[in-house]
Scaffold this motif. Sequence first.
Motif, short mmCIF file in Angstrom:
data_model
loop_
_atom_site.label_atom_id
_atom_site.label_comp_id
_atom_site.label_asym_id
_atom_site.label_seq_id
_atom_site.Cartn_x
_atom_site.Cartn_y
_atom_site.Cartn_z
N PRO A 96 41.13 40.99 36.66
CA PRO A 96 40.01 40.05 36.85
C PRO A 96 38.70 40.67 36.39
O PRO A 96 38.56 41.91 36.35
N PRO A 97 37.72 39.86 36.04
CA PRO A 97 36.41 40.39 35.66
C PRO A 97 35.68 40.95 36.87
O PRO A 97 36.06 40.69 38.02
N LEU A 98 34.66 41.73 36.60
CA LEU A 98 33.84 42.25 37.69
C LEU A 98 33.14 41.09 38.39
O LEU A 98 32.79 40.10 37.76
N PRO A 99 32.95 41.18 39.69
CA PRO A 99 32.26 40.10 40.40
C PRO A 99 30.80 40.04 39.98
O PRO A 99 30.28 40.99 39.37
N PRO A 100 30.14 38.94 40.25
CA PRO A 100 28.72 38.84 39.89
C PRO A 100 27.92 39.97 40.56
O PRO A 100 27.99 40.17 41.77
N LEU A 130 22.25 51.45 45.01
CA LEU A 130 23.05 52.18 45.99
C LEU A 130 23.52 51.29 47.13
O LEU A 130 24.63 51.42 47.63
N ARG A 131 22.65 50.39 47.51
CA ARG A 131 22.94 49.54 48.67
C ARG A 131 23.91 48.41 48.31
O ARG A 131 24.77 48.04 49.11
N TYR A 132 23.79 47.86 47.11
CA TYR A 132 24.54 46.65 46.79
C TYR A 132 25.55 46.84 45.66
O TYR A 132 26.76 46.74 45.87
N ASP A 133 25.09 47.10 44.44
CA ASP A 133 25.96 47.00 43.27
C ASP A 133 26.92 48.17 43.08
O ASP A 133 28.09 47.97 42.77
N ALA A 134 26.44 49.39 43.26
CA ALA A 134 27.24 50.56 42.89
C ALA A 134 28.55 50.65 43.67
O ALA A 134 29.60 50.88 43.05
N PRO A 135 28.56 50.49 44.98
CA PRO A 135 29.85 50.59 45.69
C PRO A 135 30.86 49.55 45.24
O PRO A 135 32.05 49.86 45.07
N GLU A 136 30.42 48.31 45.03
CA GLU A 136 31.33 47.25 44.60
C GLU A 136 31.82 47.50 43.19
O GLU A 136 33.00 47.29 42.86
N TYR A 137 30.93 47.96 42.32
CA TYR A 137 31.31 48.27 40.94
C TYR A 137 32.38 49.35 40.91
O TYR A 137 33.40 49.23 40.21
N ALA A 138 32.18 50.42 41.67
CA ALA A 138 33.16 51.51 41.70
C ALA A 138 34.48 51.04 42.32
O ALA A 138 35.56 51.43 41.86
N ARG A 139 34.40 50.20 43.34
CA ARG A 139 35.62 49.70 43.99
C ARG A 139 36.46 48.89 43.01
O ARG A 139 37.69 49.02 42.96
N GLN A 140 35.80 48.04 42.22
CA GLN A 140 36.53 47.22 41.26
C GLN A 140 37.18 48.07 40.18
O GLN A 140 38.32 47.79 39.76
N ARG A 167 43.48 43.28 29.16
CA ARG A 167 42.34 42.42 28.90
C ARG A 167 41.85 41.84 30.23
O ARG A 167 42.53 41.91 31.25
N VAL A 168 40.66 41.28 30.17
CA VAL A 168 40.08 40.60 31.34
C VAL A 168 40.44 39.12 31.26
O VAL A 168 40.35 38.50 30.19
N VAL A 169 40.85 38.56 32.37
CA VAL A 169 41.17 37.12 32.43
C VAL A 169 40.21 36.48 33.41
O VAL A 169 40.13 36.88 34.59
N VAL A 170 39.47 35.50 32.93
CA VAL A 170 38.51 34.80 33.79
C VAL A 170 39.23 33.67 34.51
O VAL A 170 39.84 32.80 33.87
N PRO A 171 39.20 33.67 35.86
CA PRO A 171 39.88 32.60 36.58
C PRO A 171 39.30 31.22 36.26
O PRO A 171 38.10 31.07 36.07
#
Length: 474
Positions: free
Chosen positions: A430-434, A398-408, A469-473
Motif C-alpha cells: 500500500p502507499p504511504l498514508p497521508p 518528530l511528533r507526527y510524520d517521522a514515526p508513522e513514516y518509519a513504521r510503514q 509496486r505500490v497499489v492505490v486502494p
Amino acid sequence: MPSHLIRWVASRRLGLLTIGVGLGLLPFVVLCLYNQPYLCDFSVSSDTFNYGIWGAQPYLFQQWSGRYFSNFLLYVANPLSYRWLDGVKLTAAVSYLLRIGVLYLAVRCLTNQQLRHREAGLFAAGLTLLYIALAPYKFSVLYYFTEIVVYQVATWLLLLVPLAVERVHRASGRAARKAWGILAVLGTIAAAGSNELTLVQLGCILALAAGMSLYRRQYHSFRIWTGLGVLLIICGTVSVLAPGNSVRQHLDGAVVPAASAWETTSRLVVLLRYLFVEPAMLIIPVLTLVLGPLAARTLPARPPGLRLPLLLSVAVLVTGVVLATAPYALMLPRPLLLPRATNAIVWWWLLGWIVAAWASLPPAPAVVPVASTAMRTLLGLVVFVIIAIPSARAYLDLRYDAPEYARQWDYRFKELRRASHTPRVPLEVPPLPPLTNRFNFLPPDDLSTMYDFGVNTRLATWFGVDSVRVVVPR
C-alpha cells in the motif's frame, strides 16, 4: 528591559547561545532514528551483489559515472552494501558530526586557535544550524545517504584543501609541512573525483590563490597553488572523460545534451535566474554583518595571504556559482537546478561570504567597521527566525510524520523479506498514508505504481524479489 536583566544575559551569553544552538540542532539529529534508505541507496548497493564492493568500482566508472571518489564512498560507506538497513540512521548522524568537525577545524586553524575550544565549537555548530535552515532541500542535506556522500562530503573538501595549504605555510617543521602537503594533494584528488560542481569551485579557489601569490611575488606559494591546480585539471579530466559518463547519456533519460552554445546559454540563464532568487542567496551577504565583532577580535590571527579586496572575492564567488551551474546547463533540460546542486551552492555562498568579508577587513582591529548594535540586534533576530522555523517544523516531524513514516517502511521491509522466499511472485504494497511532508525529514517521492520503475526494480533486486509496486486502494 531592566538593566540587571541585560547584565545577566550579557554575562551568560555563551551559555545561552549554546543552549539555543543545541535545541535547534536536536530535532534534526533525533530524526536520524527514523531515517530510511531511499532511491539510489538501493541502486548502487545492488551492484555489490554482482561484482563485490571492490569489483563494482571499475564497473560504475565504465558504465555510469567517472566520479571515482564518490563512487568509492557510495559502495564502501553505504550500509546497504553490507545488508544493514538500519545503517542509514548511523550514517546520517555521523554526517552531522563530520560537518561540525570540519567547520570546527577550519575555525580553529584559520584563527590560529585564538578562539577557545568551546567558542570554536559553538561557532561551528551555529554555522551548521544556519546552513541547515538556509538549504532549500533539507532531506538531501541531512538524511539521503547518496547525496550526502556525493555532494555534501565534496563541499567539505572545498574547506579542507585550502586549509591544508594554509597549514603548509604556517608549519614550522619539515615533517608537519610534508604531512599537510600530502593531505592537500589527497584532498585535491578526491575533490576532482567527487562531482563537476566541486571540481569547478575548487578550481576557482586555486586560481585565485595562485593569481594573488604571483601578484604579490610569493613564488613559493605560487608553485604550491599552481601544482595543486595542475593536479586538479589532470584528475578532473580523468573523471569527466570517463567512459561511464558517455554510457550514462544513453541510459539516463533525464540527460539531454544541449544542441548548441545558444541553447546552453539559454539554459544557464534560466538556471541562474531561479538560483539567485533563492532566499538564502539574497540574505546571506547581509547576515555577515552579525559577525562584525567576532571578525574584529580574530583579525590578528588572519593568515597573511588572506587579505583580499571584497569586490575580487565576490567576483570569484559569483564566478564559482556560474561555472558550477554550467555543467547542468550543458546536460539537463530542466528549468530548475537539481536540489543537491542548489544545496551545495548555498554552502559555497554562505562560507564564501563569511571568508570574503573577513579577508576584506583592514589589518588594524581598531579601525574595522562594525555595524551598530541596533543593526546587529535586528539581524540577529532575523537569523533567529530563519533558524527557528525549520527547527520547529522538525519538532513537528518528530511528533507526527517521522514515526508513522518509519513504521510503514518497516512493514514494507518485512513484506519484502517474506516475498523473497517465494520466487517469481510480484509484491504489491500500500502507499504511504497521508503525511504533512514538511520536507525537513520526508523525501519528496515514494515507490511507483509501475513494476518496471527504476527504484522499484532496484529495491526488488536488493531483497531478491521478482518485482514490487505500490497499489492505490480503490
